[in-house]
Design a protein around this motif. Structure first.
Motif, PDB file in Angstrom:
ATOM      1  N   GLN A 140     -58.700 -81.240 -69.414  1.00 18.74           N
ATOM      2  CA  GLN A 140     -58.754 -80.499 -70.671  1.00 18.74           C
ATOM      3  C   GLN A 140     -59.387 -81.326 -71.791  1.00 18.74           C
ATOM      4  O   GLN A 140     -58.950 -82.435 -72.088  1.00 18.74           O
ATOM      5  CB  GLN A 140     -57.341 -80.077 -71.077  1.00 18.74           C
ATOM      6  CG  GLN A 140     -57.255 -79.255 -72.346  1.00 18.74           C
ATOM      7  CD  GLN A 140     -57.639 -77.796 -72.159  1.00 18.74           C
ATOM      8  OE1 GLN A 140     -57.768 -77.322 -71.028  1.00 18.74           O
ATOM      9  NE2 GLN A 140     -57.779 -77.068 -73.246  1.00 18.74           N
ATOM     10  N   PHE A 141     -60.451 -80.778 -72.390  1.00 13.81           N
ATOM     11  CA  PHE A 141     -61.062 -81.368 -73.573  1.00 13.81           C
ATOM     12  C   PHE A 141     -60.680 -80.530 -74.783  1.00 13.81           C
ATOM     13  O   PHE A 141     -60.631 -79.295 -74.700  1.00 13.81           O
ATOM     14  CB  PHE A 141     -62.594 -81.391 -73.456  1.00 13.81           C
ATOM     15  CG  PHE A 141     -63.124 -82.389 -72.472  1.00 13.81           C
ATOM     16  CD1 PHE A 141     -63.296 -83.718 -72.838  1.00 13.81           C
ATOM     17  CD2 PHE A 141     -63.460 -82.000 -71.180  1.00 13.81           C
ATOM     18  CE1 PHE A 141     -63.803 -84.645 -71.933  1.00 13.81           C
ATOM     19  CE2 PHE A 141     -63.970 -82.909 -70.268  1.00 13.81           C
ATOM     20  CZ  PHE A 141     -64.140 -84.246 -70.640  1.00 13.81           C
ATOM     21  N   ASN A 142     -60.433 -81.184 -75.919  1.00  8.46           N
ATOM     22  CA  ASN A 142     -60.058 -80.473 -77.141  1.00  8.46           C
ATOM     23  C   ASN A 142     -60.892 -80.961 -78.318  1.00  8.46           C
ATOM     24  O   ASN A 142     -61.172 -82.166 -78.439  1.00  8.46           O
ATOM     25  CB  ASN A 142     -58.574 -80.693 -77.466  1.00  8.46           C
ATOM     26  CG  ASN A 142     -57.663 -80.180 -76.382  1.00  8.46           C
ATOM     27  OD1 ASN A 142     -57.507 -78.984 -76.185  1.00  8.46           O
ATOM     28  ND2 ASN A 142     -57.044 -81.108 -75.651  1.00  8.46           N
ATOM     29  N   VAL A 143     -61.326 -80.030 -79.159  1.00  8.61           N
ATOM     30  CA  VAL A 143     -62.008 -80.404 -80.389  1.00  8.61           C
ATOM     31  C   VAL A 143     -61.054 -81.271 -81.216  1.00  8.61           C
ATOM     32  O   VAL A 143     -59.888 -80.933 -81.386  1.00  8.61           O
ATOM     33  CB  VAL A 143     -62.423 -79.154 -81.186  1.00  8.61           C
ATOM     34  CG1 VAL A 143     -63.003 -79.552 -82.537  1.00  8.61           C
ATOM     35  CG2 VAL A 143     -63.436 -78.331 -80.390  1.00  8.61           C
ATOM     36  N   GLY A 144     -61.550 -82.412 -81.686  1.00  8.99           N
ATOM     37  CA  GLY A 144     -60.713 -83.340 -82.443  1.00  8.99           C
ATOM     38  C   GLY A 144     -60.260 -84.534 -81.633  1.00  8.99           C
ATOM     39  O   GLY A 144     -59.805 -85.536 -82.196  1.00  8.99           O
ATOM     40  N   ASP A 145     -60.396 -84.474 -80.294  1.00  4.97           N
ATOM     41  CA  ASP A 145     -60.037 -85.612 -79.451  1.00  4.97           C
ATOM     42  C   ASP A 145     -60.947 -86.798 -79.762  1.00  4.97           C
ATOM     43  O   ASP A 145     -62.151 -86.630 -79.994  1.00  4.97           O
ATOM     44  CB  ASP A 145     -60.204 -85.274 -77.964  1.00  4.97           C
ATOM     45  CG  ASP A 145     -59.095 -84.389 -77.432  1.00  4.97           C
ATOM     46  OD1 ASP A 145     -58.137 -84.127 -78.177  1.00  4.97           O
ATOM     47  OD2 ASP A 145     -59.201 -83.955 -76.270  1.00  4.97           O
ATOM     48  N   THR A 146     -60.377 -88.002 -79.761  1.00  6.46           N
ATOM     49  CA  THR A 146     -61.167 -89.220 -79.884  1.00  6.46           C
ATOM     50  C   THR A 146     -61.259 -89.856 -78.503  1.00  6.46           C
ATOM     51  O   THR A 146     -60.248 -90.043 -77.819  1.00  6.46           O
ATOM     52  CB  THR A 146     -60.535 -90.195 -80.887  1.00  6.46           C
ATOM     53  OG1 THR A 146     -60.495 -89.570 -82.180  1.00  6.46           O
ATOM     54  CG2 THR A 146     -61.342 -91.484 -80.987  1.00  6.46           C
ATOM     55  N   VAL A 147     -62.485 -90.151 -78.090  1.00  6.57           N
ATOM     56  CA  VAL A 147     -62.755 -90.533 -76.703  1.00  6.57           C
ATOM     57  C   VAL A 147     -63.529 -91.844 -76.648  1.00  6.57           C
ATOM     58  O   VAL A 147     -64.438 -92.077 -77.450  1.00  6.57           O
ATOM     59  CB  VAL A 147     -63.580 -89.428 -76.004  1.00  6.57           C
ATOM     60  CG1 VAL A 147     -63.743 -89.739 -74.519  1.00  6.57           C
ATOM     61  CG2 VAL A 147     -62.941 -88.058 -76.199  1.00  6.57           C
ATOM     62  N   THR A 155     -65.541 -88.788 -81.672  1.00  8.59           N
ATOM     63  CA  THR A 155     -64.616 -87.663 -81.838  1.00  8.59           C
ATOM     64  C   THR A 155     -65.355 -86.370 -81.499  1.00  8.59           C
ATOM     65  O   THR A 155     -66.485 -86.152 -81.957  1.00  8.59           O
ATOM     66  CB  THR A 155     -64.084 -87.592 -83.276  1.00  8.59           C
ATOM     67  OG1 THR A 155     -63.375 -88.812 -83.563  1.00  8.59           O
ATOM     68  CG2 THR A 155     -63.127 -86.419 -83.442  1.00  8.59           C
ATOM     69  N   ILE A 156     -64.732 -85.527 -80.707  1.00  6.25           N
ATOM     70  CA  ILE A 156     -65.347 -84.251 -80.339  1.00  6.25           C
ATOM     71  C   ILE A 156     -65.348 -83.318 -81.544  1.00  6.25           C
ATOM     72  O   ILE A 156     -64.296 -83.045 -82.138  1.00  6.25           O
ATOM     73  CB  ILE A 156     -64.582 -83.587 -79.175  1.00  6.25           C
ATOM     74  CG1 ILE A 156     -64.630 -84.479 -77.929  1.00  6.25           C
ATOM     75  CG2 ILE A 156     -65.156 -82.203 -78.867  1.00  6.25           C
ATOM     76  CD1 ILE A 156     -63.789 -83.969 -76.762  1.00  6.25           C
ATOM     77  N   LYS A 157     -66.551 -82.845 -81.933  1.00  6.90           N
ATOM     78  CA  LYS A 157     -66.644 -81.928 -83.069  1.00  6.90           C
ATOM     79  C   LYS A 157     -66.870 -80.479 -82.640  1.00  6.90           C
ATOM     80  O   LYS A 157     -66.513 -79.547 -83.362  1.00  6.90           O
ATOM     81  CB  LYS A 157     -67.745 -82.370 -84.038  1.00  6.90           C
ATOM     82  CG  LYS A 157     -69.143 -82.370 -83.464  1.00  6.90           C
ATOM     83  CD  LYS A 157     -70.154 -82.799 -84.533  1.00  6.90           C
ATOM     84  CE  LYS A 157     -71.582 -82.745 -83.974  1.00  6.90           C
ATOM     85  NZ  LYS A 157     -72.583 -83.142 -84.996  1.00  6.90           N
ATOM     86  N   SER A 158     -67.460 -80.271 -81.460  1.00  2.00           N
ATOM     87  CA  SER A 158     -67.638 -78.912 -80.935  1.00  2.00           C
ATOM     88  C   SER A 158     -67.975 -78.993 -79.453  1.00  2.00           C
ATOM     89  O   SER A 158     -68.295 -80.073 -78.933  1.00  2.00           O
ATOM     90  CB  SER A 158     -68.744 -78.163 -81.685  1.00  2.00           C
ATOM     91  OG  SER A 158     -69.993 -78.788 -81.489  1.00  2.00           O
ATOM     92  N   LYS A 168     -62.996 -75.231 -82.499  1.00  2.00           N
ATOM     93  CA  LYS A 168     -61.569 -75.536 -82.533  1.00  2.00           C
ATOM     94  C   LYS A 168     -60.956 -75.134 -81.203  1.00  2.00           C
ATOM     95  O   LYS A 168     -61.523 -74.333 -80.462  1.00  2.00           O
ATOM     96  CB  LYS A 168     -60.881 -74.809 -83.692  1.00  2.00           C
ATOM     97  CG  LYS A 168     -60.946 -73.294 -83.630  1.00  2.00           C
ATOM     98  CD  LYS A 168     -60.231 -72.683 -84.831  1.00  2.00           C
ATOM     99  CE  LYS A 168     -60.287 -71.152 -84.783  1.00  2.00           C
ATOM    100  NZ  LYS A 168     -59.568 -70.548 -85.933  1.00  2.00           N
ATOM    101  N   GLY A 169     -59.801 -75.723 -80.905  1.00  2.00           N
ATOM    102  CA  GLY A 169     -59.175 -75.435 -79.614  1.00  2.00           C
ATOM    103  C   GLY A 169     -59.756 -76.298 -78.513  1.00  2.00           C
ATOM    104  O   GLY A 169     -60.345 -77.357 -78.767  1.00  2.00           O
ATOM    105  N   GLY A 170     -59.601 -75.861 -77.275  1.00  2.00           N
ATOM    106  CA  GLY A 170     -60.070 -76.649 -76.146  1.00  2.00           C
ATOM    107  C   GLY A 170     -60.457 -75.792 -74.971  1.00  2.00           C
ATOM    108  O   GLY A 170     -60.392 -74.561 -75.032  1.00  2.00           O
ATOM    109  N   ALA A 171     -60.860 -76.457 -73.891  1.00  2.00           N
ATOM    110  CA  ALA A 171     -61.273 -75.752 -72.682  1.00  2.00           C
ATOM    111  C   ALA A 171     -61.240 -76.722 -71.511  1.00  2.00           C
ATOM    112  O   ALA A 171     -61.421 -77.934 -71.695  1.00  2.00           O
ATOM    113  CB  ALA A 171     -62.672 -75.172 -72.844  1.00  2.00           C
ATOM    114  N   PRO A 172     -61.012 -76.229 -70.275  1.00  2.00           N
ATOM    115  CA  PRO A 172     -61.075 -77.091 -69.099  1.00  2.00           C
ATOM    116  C   PRO A 172     -62.518 -77.479 -68.799  1.00  2.00           C
ATOM    117  O   PRO A 172     -63.456 -76.750 -69.157  1.00  2.00           O
ATOM    118  CB  PRO A 172     -60.476 -76.212 -67.987  1.00  2.00           C
ATOM    119  CG  PRO A 172     -60.718 -74.804 -68.445  1.00  2.00           C
ATOM    120  CD  PRO A 172     -60.616 -74.849 -69.934  1.00  2.00           C
TER     121      PRO A 172
END
Length: 208
Positions: A140-147, A155-158, A168-172
């Motif tokens: 699972q990846f989510n917008v806002g995660d720091t990787v 940081t994931i922005k989109s 916003k939110g996330g997706a597999p």
């Protein structure tokens, strides 16, 4: 098939014999009546399947009954490999979301075996670092995660998924085509490290 006594379509198969033409003995679940029917089994047809696996497209075939109905999202077994239907091409040359097998020319699918490949783009103020990682399909990846990714922390922005772009939110991972990120401070705490998952890297270049 209906029971000749009560017209019920609920029955149990007691006996069956034959291959292309089957003779079956049925018992009605409603009234208990037993009756015989003759069923003609349609001959299976061979359909081309193009399976996407990372950057490769594999051409295979599958045998199906012509009166079967297939639709996008359905899972098939092709040579002991699970694949998910992504598109269907009919005899008129069009792409449809649902079709009877007898009207199909090609089934387009993606492999569900092994990891999935996700593209990542990190924007350094117009200079883009592009990388690809292989991760488990349900990761699972989510917008806002720091990787952490090699020497980069971002940081994931989109994310661009199969169906849309989300901010916003996330997706597999198996639903994601590309992740867009912005650099983060390397001292920031990151949620996960994908360094070992990197399979391809393109060094930063000026965005054209």
């Amino acid at each position: 098939m209906k029971c000749p006594v009560c017209d019920s379509e609920s029955y149990e198969i007691l006996k069956s014999k034959g291959k292309n033409i089957k003779e079956v003995l049925l018992k009605c679940n409603e009234c208990g009546n037993t009756f015989r029917e003759t069923i003609k089994i349609p001959k299976m047809v061979e359909i081309r399947v193009i399976i996407s696996k990372f950057e490769e497209s594999l051409k295979k075939t599958i045998k199906l009954y012509p009166d079967e109905i297939l639709e996008i999202g359905e899972v098939l077994m092709v040579d002991d490999e699970e694949v998910e239907i992504t598109s269907l091409e009919n005899t008129r040359g069009g792409r449809v979301s649902k079709s009877m097998v007898s009207e199909l020319v090609t089934i387009w699918a993606t492999s569900l075996t092994g990891p999935t490949r996700v593209g990542i783009s990190i924007d350094y103020g117009g200079r883009i670092l592009s990388q690809k990682v292989d991760v488990e399909r349900d990761f699972q990846f989510n917008v806002g995660d720091t990787v952490k990714l090699g020497k980069a922390v971002f940081t994931i922005k989109s994310m661009k998924t199969i169906t849309s772009k989300i901010r916003k939110g996330g997706a597999p991972a198996d639903q994601i085509k590309r992740i867009y990120g912005r650099p983060a401070d390397r001292r920031d705490r990151f949620q996960y490290d994908l360094t070992s998952k990197i399979v391809e890297t393109v060094e930063p270049e000026d965005e054209s």
